[in-house]
Scaffold this motif. Sequence first.
Motif, PDB file in Angstrom:
ATOM      1  N   GLY A  45       0.700  -1.002   0.024  1.00 25.61           N
ATOM      2  CA  GLY A  45       0.244  -0.142  -0.123  1.00 25.61           C
ATOM      3  C   GLY A  45       0.838   1.142   0.022  1.00 25.61           C
ATOM      4  N   GLN A  46       2.153   1.307  -0.098  1.00 25.54           N
ATOM      5  CA  GLN A  46       3.038   2.168  -0.206  1.00 25.54           C
ATOM      6  C   GLN A  46       3.487   2.816  -1.528  1.00 25.54           C
ATOM      7  N   ILE A  47       3.782   4.007  -1.820  1.00 19.28           N
ATOM      8  CA  ILE A  47       4.197   4.504  -3.072  1.00 19.28           C
ATOM      9  C   ILE A  47       5.618   4.730  -2.904  1.00 19.28           C
ATOM     10  N   THR A  48       6.431   3.917  -3.439  1.00 15.72           N
ATOM     11  CA  THR A  48       8.002   4.319  -3.385  1.00 15.72           C
ATOM     12  C   THR A  48       8.775   4.575  -4.742  1.00 15.72           C
ATOM     13  N   VAL A  49       9.426   5.822  -4.474  1.00 14.69           N
ATOM     14  CA  VAL A  49      10.022   6.185  -5.894  1.00 14.69           C
ATOM     15  C   VAL A  49      11.495   5.978  -5.671  1.00 14.69           C
ATOM     16  N   LEU A  50      12.055   5.445  -6.886  1.00 14.25           N
ATOM     17  CA  LEU A  50      13.289   5.251  -6.754  1.00 14.25           C
ATOM     18  C   LEU A  50      13.959   6.227  -7.397  1.00 14.25           C
ATOM     19  N   LEU A  51      14.803   6.847  -6.916  1.00 17.92           N
ATOM     20  CA  LEU A  51      15.328   8.273  -7.373  1.00 17.92           C
ATOM     21  C   LEU A  51      16.755   8.302  -7.520  1.00 17.92           C
ATOM     22  N   GLY A  52      17.157   8.738  -8.631  1.00 17.42           N
ATOM     23  CA  GLY A  52      18.700   8.805  -9.029  1.00 17.42           C
ATOM     24  C   GLY A  52      18.742   9.200 -10.542  1.00 17.42           C
ATOM     25  N   PRO A  53      20.182   9.399 -10.916  1.00 21.03           N
ATOM     26  CA  PRO A  53      20.465   9.741 -12.352  1.00 21.03           C
ATOM     27  C   PRO A  53      20.559   8.419 -13.253  1.00 21.03           C
ATOM     28  N   SER A  54      20.382   8.622 -14.599  1.00 15.37           N
ATOM     29  CA  SER A  54      20.496   7.632 -15.445  1.00 15.37           C
ATOM     30  C   SER A  54      21.561   6.808 -15.145  1.00 15.37           C
ATOM     31  N   GLY A  55      21.451   5.202 -15.240  1.00 19.65           N
ATOM     32  CA  GLY A  55      22.431   4.419 -15.008  1.00 19.65           C
ATOM     33  C   GLY A  55      22.891   4.242 -13.733  1.00 19.65           C
ATOM     34  N   ALA A  56      21.889   4.618 -12.703  1.00 17.66           N
ATOM     35  CA  ALA A  56      22.314   4.491 -11.260  1.00 17.66           C
ATOM     36  C   ALA A  56      21.876   3.078 -10.738  1.00 17.66           C
ATOM     37  N   GLY A  57      21.042   2.167 -11.585  1.00 18.18           N
ATOM     38  CA  GLY A  57      20.633   1.268 -11.039  1.00 18.18           C
ATOM     39  C   GLY A  57      18.836   1.046 -10.961  1.00 18.18           C
TER      40      GLY A  57
END
Length: 252
Positions: free
Chosen positions: A28-40
Motif C-alpha cells: 500500500g505504499q508508493i515508493t520512488v526510486l530516485l537517481g540519475p540515469s544508469g544508477a541502477g
Amino acid sequence: MLGLQQASVTYPGGRTALTPTDIQFAEGQITVLLGPSGAGKSSILRLLNGLVPPSQGAVVRKGIGSLEQPLAMRAHRLSTAMIFQQHHLIGRLTVLDNVLLGRLGAWSWLQTILPPSRRDRLLSIAALDRVGLAARALDRADGLSGGEQQRVGIARAMAQRPSIILADEPIASLDPASAERMLGDLRRICCDDGLTAIVSLHQVEFARRFADRIVGVRHGGIVFDGPPAALDDHAVDQIYGVERPAGALAAE
C-alpha cells in the motif's frame, strides 16, 4: 510485501548494474526510486518484474516466496502491472483495445480468439474513466498526445486488476504539466485502491510530492532510504553528487 534479498545484477560483459541489495517494499505504499540515469533504478524494476534474473540473491514476494520458479513468477506477474517509459501502445488499435490488452493474463486460450466479453469491456472503459479518457475510447491510440498515451498506459495497468504497479521512468518523455497530471492520476488511483507502487524517477521535486517513501540509488547501490521530508540538500547530493544535472531539479 515484495523485496530483494542480497540481489545483484551483472550484465554480459561484466558490467555490474546493481550491487548485492536488501530492500523491502511495503504493501500500500508508493515508493520512488530516485537517481540519475544508469544508477541502477531500472535494474531494480527489471528484477521485480522478472525481466532479468538476479545474478545472485533472490526476489521474494509475500504469499509466494522466491520468484525463482516459473510458476511462482507467473503468479507474481498476474497481479503485477507495468507502466513503461515509452507507452508501448499499438497505434493502429483503438484506445479501448489497447486497454483490453491488460486483461490478456486473465484470459484462457479460447478467450484470446473470441471478442472481449462485455464485462472486460466495461472494466476497461471504467479504467479509462479513472484517467479522464473514457470519451476517447474509440479513437486510434496514435491520435493521442504523449501525456494521454501515458494515461492510457495507466488504464491498461488498472484493467489487469493488479495489487502492485511498477513504473519505469513513466514521465521521462512528458512536459511538466503532463507529467504532473500523470503522476497525480497514478497516486490517486493507488491511494484509492490500496495498491503498492514502485516508480523510478529522476526529478527530485516530483519525488518529494508524490512518494510516501524515497529510495535514492547511485552507482548500483542504495544511498538514501526515507520519507520525502528527509530528502534534504545533503541527501540529494548523496544521490546525484555535487554536480547535479539540470534535469534533476527541473521541477523545483
